[in-house]
Structure formats: C-alpha cells, structure tokens
Design an enzyme around this catalytic site. Structure first.
Site, PDB file in Angstrom:
ATOM      1  N   GLU A  62      17.911  63.170  21.310  1.00  0.00           N
ATOM      2  CA  GLU A  62      17.959  61.815  21.844  1.00  0.00           C
ATOM      3  C   GLU A  62      19.100  61.728  22.856  1.00  0.00           C
ATOM      4  OE1 GLU A  62      18.254  57.268  20.070  1.00  0.00           O
ATOM      5  OE2 GLU A  62      19.360  58.853  19.048  1.00  0.00           O
TER       6      GLU A  62
ATOM      7  N   LYS B  69      11.306  54.398  21.965  1.00  0.00           N
ATOM      8  CA  LYS B  69      11.792  54.228  20.600  1.00  0.00           C
ATOM      9  C   LYS B  69      11.441  52.841  20.074  1.00  0.00           C
ATOM     10  CE  LYS B  69      16.189  54.720  18.067  1.00  0.00           C
ATOM     11  NZ  LYS B  69      17.626  55.010  18.257  1.00  0.00           N
TER      12      LYS B  69
ATOM     13  N   CYS C 226      15.165  59.276  16.411  1.00  0.00           N
ATOM     14  CA  CYS C 226      16.342  58.936  15.627  1.00  0.00           C
ATOM     15  C   CYS C 226      16.076  57.903  14.524  1.00  0.00           C
ATOM     16  CB  CYS C 226      17.468  58.497  16.564  1.00  0.00           C
ATOM     17  SG  CYS C 226      19.127  58.597  15.831  1.00  0.00           S
TER      18      CYS C 226
END
Length: 275
Positions: free
Chosen positions: A40, A113, A154
């Site tokens: 990330e 995300k 993440c």
C-alpha cells in the site's frame, strides 16, 4: 508458479520511491517471478498532508504509475502495484487505488480501498483516513497468470465479507498490500491473514511497508505469502527487500475439495433479537 513480494520503506519523495519500485520490478523478473506484489502507498507515504499535496497527481499524470508500467513492459512481468495516493477526477478527496499491470505495461484492473482507517490507538496514534480519502464502492477481481486475483488494501483485511465476495467471484489468490501500524500488526497481522486464507481456501499475498519512515511513522513489515491451508510460505520479517515464494496453484482445488466450506456458504439474513 513463483511470485515476488517487495517490502518497502516508502518515503516522501515519489521520484526516489519510483526508482526503488523499478529496481524491484527488474529484480523480480530476473529472479524468475511471474508477478510482483508491492505494498500500500508504494509511491508516497507522508502524513504531512500539506507537504504531500505538492506531489499528488491524477492517475493519468502520476509518474510512479507510469514508471512501473514501463518497467513491467520492459521486464515482461505482471505487477500488482499495491496502491498509490491519487487525486480523483472529480471531487476534493483523494483515492487510495491499487493496480494490476500486465507484462505489456497495460492496466488490467483498478481497485479503490473500500474500508478507511479511522481509529485512535492505545499508543496515542490517531488516524482519520476518511478526512482525506474517498472509499471505494465495489469489490474487484482480475485474471492474472496466477489465476483470478481478488484485490483488497490494508484495513480491508478486517472485513471478512469482502473476501467472501471476492471468492464468490472466483478468486483463488487474494492480495492484501498494507502499511500496518506496529501495534496492530504485532497483535493481528499474522492471524487475520491466515484466517482469510483458511476461510477462502486461497493463497494470500500481502506485501507490506516496514520500518521507520521519513514522515515519522513506523510500520510493521512481515510481508507474507500464505497457502490455502493457512501455512506461511514466506515471512519477510523487518526491513526492505524482495522475497520470493513458490505457489502450487493446484493446492486451491485440493484444499477446497478436502474442506468445501465455500460451497457450503449460505446467504445470512439479518439477525433477530431473541425475545
């Protein structure tokens, strides 16, 4: 099938970060990997938002993305560029966007995300990702040399429903690029990643940020490759570098045949409170 994971300590200068990424692409190809996975925020990691703003670009103008695409085409290797901070085409907020890039340098998939990290940690660290970023709205899978790859980033790791959606769409490999904090990483990183692999009967590849960064934050590291039975094939510990893992892609069918939990999945209605 051999894969490479790049464990980074991304800094505040996108040009320097791009140079390291290009080297990782070339080294991964030289090492025989069919695909490279990066963490990330591979292009810029800077919690000083005013300083970072000078470097932020749209996808079409981002120099780190352009450099990695060119390197992938030159080396003839697929790359999952874990994520970049990008300006959205519309609106004021940023995007935390990952890319699947093929061996010709073409972008095959994008994923924004979905789950944003808004927490106050016992250490005193406070993170409000939603203050700057817009969350994604859809799950994404992509065809790759490894099979169907399910994308996440993440904090998404904590939401098992996303991985259910990815495996329902055919994913046999799950990617979890990350910049986990040290306290949450030490407590939860290994167990959550192994759980996602076991639940899905899928490989999990998690390239991570590691160490103390130029902006002062510290990330956990321990980039992992995990097989569909939950066994750790690669744990890169701390520090920067490139790691390799061999994946036996036939293990997905073998594990799912032994323990067919995915085929036993049922839609779950809303819970009812007992009287």
């Amino acid at each position: 099938m051999k894969v490479a994971l790049y464990q980074a300590r991304t800094g505040i200068d996108p040009a320097a970060n791009a140079d390291r990424l290009v080297k990782a692409v070339r080294d991964a190809a030289a090492g025989g990997a069919a695909m490279l996975f990066t963490p990330e925020m591979s292009g810029l990691l800077d919690r000083d938002r005013a300083r970072a703003a000078a470097h932020l670009r749209s996808e079409a103008e981002d120099p780190v993305l352009a450099a990695v695409r060119a390197a992938a085409a030159e080396a003839g290797i697929w790359v999952h560029l874990g994520s970049l901070a990008l300006r959205a085409e519309a609106g004021d907020k940023l995007l935390n966007r990952g890319f699947v890039i093929d061996a010709e340098g073409k972008v095959r998939a994008r994923y924004d995300k979905m789950h944003l990290f808004d927490v106050d940690l016992p250490t005193g660290e406070s993170w409000r990702e939603s203050a700057a970023y817009a969350g994604g709205e859809r799950a994404v899978v992509a065809d790759t040399p490894l099979g169907i790859l399910g994308l996440s980033i993440c904090y998404d790791l904590r939401f098992a429903g996303l991985y259910g959606a990815l495996t329902d769409a055919g994913a046999t490999v799950l990617s979890v690029p990350a910049a986990f904090t040290v306290p949450t990483g030490a407590a939860h990183w290994h167990v959550l990643l192994r759980a996602r692999a076991i639940e899905a009967g899928a490989f999990v590849l998690a390239a991570a940020q590691s160490g103390r960064h130029e902006d002062g934050r510290e990330t956990y590291g321990h980039s992992l490759a995990i097989d569909p039975w939950g066994r750790v094939l690669l744990d890169m510990g701390e520090g920067e570098g490139l790691g390799f893992a061999e994946l036996d892609l036939g293990e997905v069918d073998e594990v799912r045949g032994r323990l067919p939990a995915i085929s036993h999945r049922r839609p779950i209605p809303a819970a009812e409170r007992a009287p």
